[in-house]
Design a protein around this motif. Structure first.
Motif: not given
Length: 839
Positions: A476-495
C-alpha cells in the motif's frame, strides 16, 4: 560469607524486590517503550533539536501545547497499560491469591513463609511500579528540558499541567469515593454494557453464518463445531472484572484507533502542525495499547500471538512488493534521449554558452576573449556532501551566495553538480528555486523552504504505517514512508518555488540542454546499489555505458519520469529512517538502492572520473576545472591534504583505540568509520589529480560546515537555532574569501596555482545557552566602527590584540606596522605579548 547472618527483614526486602522485578518482567513491553521515548528525546540529537525549536520558536506554540498533551496521554496509557498487563499475566489477577501460584513460578518464592508478607505489601509495590510508569514521561520531558536550557515559563507550564494531572490520577486511584472516579465509573460501565451487548449480537450472527447446524440423534439442532477456543476460567477472569474497568479497557482501544486515524488519515499540513515530538509520543502510545490488546488475546485464546505476528511479517516480506520507486505516468525524456559520452556532454555544454564561438586557428572565443593552450578556459564543478537537511541548507545557501559573489559568471561556468544524500536535496532545491526565480536572489525563498517540517510525515509512517504495510500481503503506497516523504518534498517545492502550484515538480524539467539556458548544469546524484555495492548515478544526461567505470546508470533504467522529490530521495535513503528503493529494469530484475554515502559521501569519485574524461576530450588541453567542495563533516584536514600532497609532513595525533567490549565495538566502529574513510580517500584522490593536472590558477575551494552533531544534527528537521548557525557560517566563510574568491582570481589561468581552504570557525557558548560563530583570530580584522562601539575589546576578544611594550598599551593586530607572526609569548603572563624585534 561466614559470620554474616541474613536478618528476616533483609529476606523480606529481597523477596519484595524480586516481586517488584516480577512486575517489570510481566509488563516489560511498557518499560521498553518508555526507554525508546527516553532515548529519542534525551540521547538522539534530532530529538533535542526538535525540543530546542519548541523552546525558542514562538511560532510553535501549538506544537508545544500538543506535545504537553501527548505527554499527559502517554503517562495515562503507560499507567493503565501496566495494570492490564499485570492482570492478564495473573500477577495481579485472581490466581495470585492461591499459594500454589508461587510453587509454579520460576522465581521459586518461598510461598508458605512469605505469602502473608507479599499479600500484605504487594498492593504498595504495584502502586509504586504503576506510579513510576505514570510519571516517567514527565520525568523524561523535564530531563530533556534541563539539557537544552528550556525557559522557566515552559518549566512552570509543564509542572503545573502534567504534574497536577498526574497527582489527580494518583488521588483518584487511592480514593474510590472521589466524585470524578464515580463519574468515570458510570460512563465506563455504560460503554462496557452497550458495547458488549452489540458484540454479543455480532457473535450470534457470526455463529449463525459460519457455524452451520445439523440434526442430531435426538432430533435437536446442534452446531457442527462443539469445541471451545478458550478456557472457561480465562473468559471468566476478564468478564468478572468490574464493568467500569472493562469499559476503561474498551476506551483505551478506542484511543488507539483515534491515534491510528490521526497518524495515517490527517493531511500533511495537519500532521506538521502537531510536530515531530508529538508524533513520536503518540506513536508509542498506539503501540502500548496495541501490545496490551495482544496480551489480552494471548490470555483469551491461549495462543502465542506475538510469535505468530513476527513469523507472519517474516514470511510476508517475501511476497510483499517491497518499496518500489514512485514512477510518473509520462515517459522519461532523459532515458529516451540519445546516449552520449562525458566529453560529448561537455562539448554540447560549451557550445551552448552565450558568447562561445570556435576559432579556425584553434581554440575558441568566449565573450570576446581568446582561449587556447596558452590561455586556458576555467569551468566550474561543485561537490555537495550528504548529511540530511543540515547539508541541504548549507549547500543551497552557499550556491546562492556563490552566484551572488560571482554574478553571471557563476551560471556561465557551472558545468556539473555532483551530490549525495542531503547535498542532492540542496542542489535540486536550488535549481528548482532558480528555475522559478531566474533573475532575483533566492536566499529568502530557500530560507522559508527549509523552515518546513520534513520529519513529521516521515515519523507518522515509520511508527505506524510501515508496520501495517509489512503485515498486509499487498503493498500500500499510502503507508510507505518513502512515498510520504517524497510527496512532502514535492508539495513544499510547489509551494515555495514553482510558478504552477498544480504541477508536480518533474525531473524531466532538468533534462540537460532542454531549455538551452545559461544555467543548465549536469546533475549527478550518487546512490549505492545494495546487491553489488557499486555506485549508482542518477543524472539529467543519458550517459553511454562505460562513461563512469563500475557504475549503474539509473537514468537509462528508469523509462518513466520521476518527481523531483523522488530524485532527491533516491540517493538519500539511509536505513532505517528510509527504506531502500526497489527499481525493476526492462529484464524484470529488481535492484535496491540506498544512500550514496555508503560508497562515497561526497561524490568525489564521480567527479574525478568525469574530469579525467574531459581531460582527454577535444578541448582537454584548453579547459581546466575549478572544483568547489561543500563539505559537511568534521574532517582532519591536515591528514587529508597531507595525503593529497598539499601540506607539510605533520604527524597525525594519536587516538585511543577501542578497549571496552572491543569485539563488539570494533565491528560497529568499522561500519561507521568506513564511510568517512572512503570519503576522505576519494576526496584526497580528487585533490591530488587537480594539483598534478592544473598548472595555473585556483583549482580547488573547500567550504566545510564543521559543525558537531549536537549543534546541528543530521535530520530532516532544522530548528531556528540550527538554521541560524548555518546562516552565520555561510556569512563568515563568504567574508573570509572576499578578496580571494573573485571572478578574476577564480577563472584566471595566470594566477598562482593554489587551493583556497576556508579557515575553521569554532562555536562559542553564550550565557543563554545558544551558540555564536567565533571568528578566526589570525585573519579576521574588525571594522573600526565595531571597535569604537565597545563591542570588541581586549577582554572580550583577546586574540585580536597584542601588547605593545613601547607604548604600554593593548593595540589591535590589524593596526600593527610589522609582521604579527613574529610576536612571541611574553614570559611573565599568558595574555601579554612582546615583539621579537621591538615595537
Amino acid at each position: 560469607m561466614p559470620g554474616l547472618e541474613i536478618q528476616p527483614w533483609m529476606e523480606k526486602f529481597i523477596w519484595a524486590l524480586r516481586y517488584f522485578f516480577l512486575l517489570i518482567r510481566k509488563s516489560i513491553l511498557i518499560p521498553f517503550l518508555i526507554g525508546l521515548q527516553a532515548f529519542a528525546l534525551l540521547v538522539v540529537p534530532q530529538g533535542k533539536d526538535v525540543l530546542i525549536a519548541l523552546s525558542n520558536d514562538y511560532d510553535l506554540v501549538f506544537q508545544t501545547i500538543a506535545f504537553e498533551f501527548s505527554i499527559l496521554i502517554s503517562g495515562l496509557v503507560y499507567f493503565s497499560g501496566g495494570y492490564w498487563l499485570l492482570f492478564f499475566s495473573d500477577t495481579k489477577g485472581h490466581n495470585y491469591q492461591e499459594p500454589e501460584f508461587y510453587l509454579e513460578s520460576h522465581l521459586k518464592i518461598k510461598a508458605w513463609k512469605y505469602h502473608e508478607f507479599i499479600q500484605k505489601h504487594r498492593g504498595y509495590l504495584i502502586r509504586l511500579y504503576t506510579g513510576f510508569l505514570l510519571f516517567s514521561p514527565l520525568m523524561i520531558q523535564l530531563a530533556a528540558y534541563s539539557f537544552i536550557d528550556f525557559s522557566l515559563d515552559a518549566w512552570f507550564f509543564t509542572c503545573f499541567s502534567s504534574f497536577s494531572c498526574f497527582l489527580l490520577v494518583i488521588y483518584a486511584r487511592n480514593n474510590r469515593s472521589f466524585f470524578l472516579v464515580k463519574a468515570c465509573g458510570i460512563v465506563f460501565s455504560g460503554i462496557s454494557k452497550n458495547l458488549e451487548e452489540v458484540l454479543g449480537i455480532l457473535k450470534k450472527q457470526f455463529s449463525k453464518w459460519f457455524l452451520p447446524a445439523s440434526i442430531g440423534l435426538n432430533g435437536k439442532v446442534e452446531p457442527n463445531f462443539q469445541y471451545s477456543i478458550t478456557t472457561e476460567e480465562k473468559v471468566r477472569s476478564f468478564f468478572n472484572a468490574f464493568s467500569s474497568l472493562r469499559g476503561a479497557f474498551y476506551v483505551k482501544l478506542g484511543l488507539a484507533l483515534v491515534i491510528l486515524v490521526l497518524l495515517l488519515g490527517l493531511p500533511e499540513n495537519a500532521i506538521e502542525q502537531l510536530g515531530p515530538a508529538t508524533i513520536l509520543v503518540l506513536g508509542l502510545c498506539f503501540w502500548a495499547v496495541f501490545l496490551i490488546w495482544i496480551g489480552f488475546l494471548n490470555k483469551l485464546f491461549l495462543f502465542p500471538f506475538f510469535f505468530f505476528i513476527g513469523f507472519w511479517i517474516l514470511i510476508n516480506s517475501y511476497f510483499n512488493s517491497d518499496h518500489p520507486i514512485w514512477l510518473q505516468k509520462e515517459k522519461s525524456t532523459i532515458a529516451s534521449s540519445k546516449p552520449q559520452t562525458i566529453d560529448q556532454t561537455f562539448e554540447n555544454w560549451l557550445s551552448t554558452r552565450k558568447g562561445f564561438k570556435p576559432r579556425p586557428e584553434g581554440g575558441f572565443y568566449f565573450n570576446g576573449e581568446i582561449f587556447d593552450e596558452k590561455n586556458c578556459f576555467k569551468y566550474l564543478v561543485i561537490n555537495a556532501e550528504g548529511g540530511a537537511n543540515r547539508s541541504a541548507y548549507w549547500t543551497a545557501l552557499l550556491l546562492d551566495s556563490l552566484r551572488g559573489r560571482l554574478g553571471p559568471a557563476f551560471d556561465e561556468r557551472l558545468f556539473a553538480l555532483s551530490s549525495v544524500s542531503g547535498g542532492s536535496m540542496g542542489t535540486l532545491s536550488y535549481l528548482e528555486a532558480r528555475k522559478g526565480s531566474p533573475d532575483s536572489k533566492i536566499s529568502r525563498q530557500i530560507s522559508q523552504y527549509f523552515k518546513e517540517d520534513f520529519l513529521s510525515v516521515l515519523n507518522s509512517r515509520l511508527l505506524v504505517g510501515e508496520v501495517f504495510n509489512s503485515i498486509f500481503p499487498m503493498y500500500n503506497r499510502n503507508l510507505d514512508r518513502a512515498f510520504a516523504f517524497e510527496k512532502s518534498i514535492d508539495n513544499k517545492i510547489r509551494q515555495h518555488f514553482s510558478s504552477d502550484p498544480q504541477k508536480t515538480p518533474s525531473f524531466n524539467d532538468l533534462a540537460f540542454n532542454k531549455l538551452n539556458s545559461d544555467l543548465n548544469p549536469v546533475v549527478l546524484l550518487n546512490a549505492t546499489e545494495s546487491e553489488s555495492g557499486k555506485k549508482a548515478i542518477l543524472s539529467n544526461v543519458n550517459f553511454k555505458s562505460g562513461s563512469f567505470p563500475n557504475s549503474t546508470f539509473l537514468s537509462s533504467v528508469l523509462r518513466q519520469n520521476i518527481s523531483t522529490g523522488t530524485a532527491i530521495h533516491l540517493g538519500a535513503r539511509f536505513p532505517l529512517f528510509s527504506p531502500s528503493a526497489a527499481i525493476e529494469d526492462e529484464s524484470g530484475n529488481v535492484r535496491h538502492y540506498v544512500d550514496g554515502g555508503y560508497y562515497d559521501n561526497g561524490g568525489y569519485e564521480t567527479t574525478l572520473e568525469m574530469l579525467e574524461s574531459i581531460q582527454n576530450s577535444k578541448w582537454g588541453k584548453i579547459v581546466k576545472p575549478v572544483v568547489i567542495t561543500l563539505s559537511n563533516e568534521f574532517e582532519n584536514e591536515e591528514v587529508l591534504f597531507q595525503n593529497a600532497g598539499l601540506s607539510g609532513s605533520k604527524k597525525e595525533k594519536n587516538t585511543k583505540g577501542v578497549f571496552f567490549l572491543n569485539e563488539i565495538q570494533s565491528v560497529f566502529s568499522a561500519l561507521v568509520k568506513i564511510r568517512s574513510a572512503n570519503t576522505e580517500t576519494h576526496k584526497s584522490g580528487l585533490i591530488r589529480f587537480l594539483k598534478n593536472e592544473n598548472q595555473s590558477g585556483i583549482f580547488f575551494v573547500d567550504f566545510n560546515l564543521k559543525a558537531l552533531g549536537r549543534e546541528i544534527p543530521m535530520s530532516w528537521y532544522l530548528s531556528s537555532g540550527a538554521r541560524e548557525k548555518i546562516e552565520n557560517r555561510v556569512e563568515v566563510v563568504m567574508k573570509k574569501t572576499t578578496g580571494r574568491l573573485t571572478v578574476k582570481n577564480l577563472f584566471n589561468c595566470k594566477a598562482v596555482s593554489k587551493p583556497i581552504l576556508v579557515p575553521d570557525v569554532k562555536p562559542e557558548r553564550k550565557e543563554n545557552g545558544n551558540t555564536e560563530v567565533k571568528r578566526d583570530s589570525k585573519k579576521l580584522v574588525p571594522s573600526s566602527n565595531t571597535v569604537n562601539s565597545g563591542l570588541v575589546s581586549q577582554s572580550t576578544h583577546p586574540y585580536l590584540y597584542y601588547y605593545s611594550k613601547s607604548r604600554k598599551e593593548w593595540r589591535l593586530k590589524s593596526e600593527a606596522d610589522f609582521d604579527i607572526k613574529k610576536i612571541k609569548p611574553y614570559k611573565k603572563g599568558k595574555k601579554r605579548r612582546r615583539i621579537k624585534e621591538g615595537s
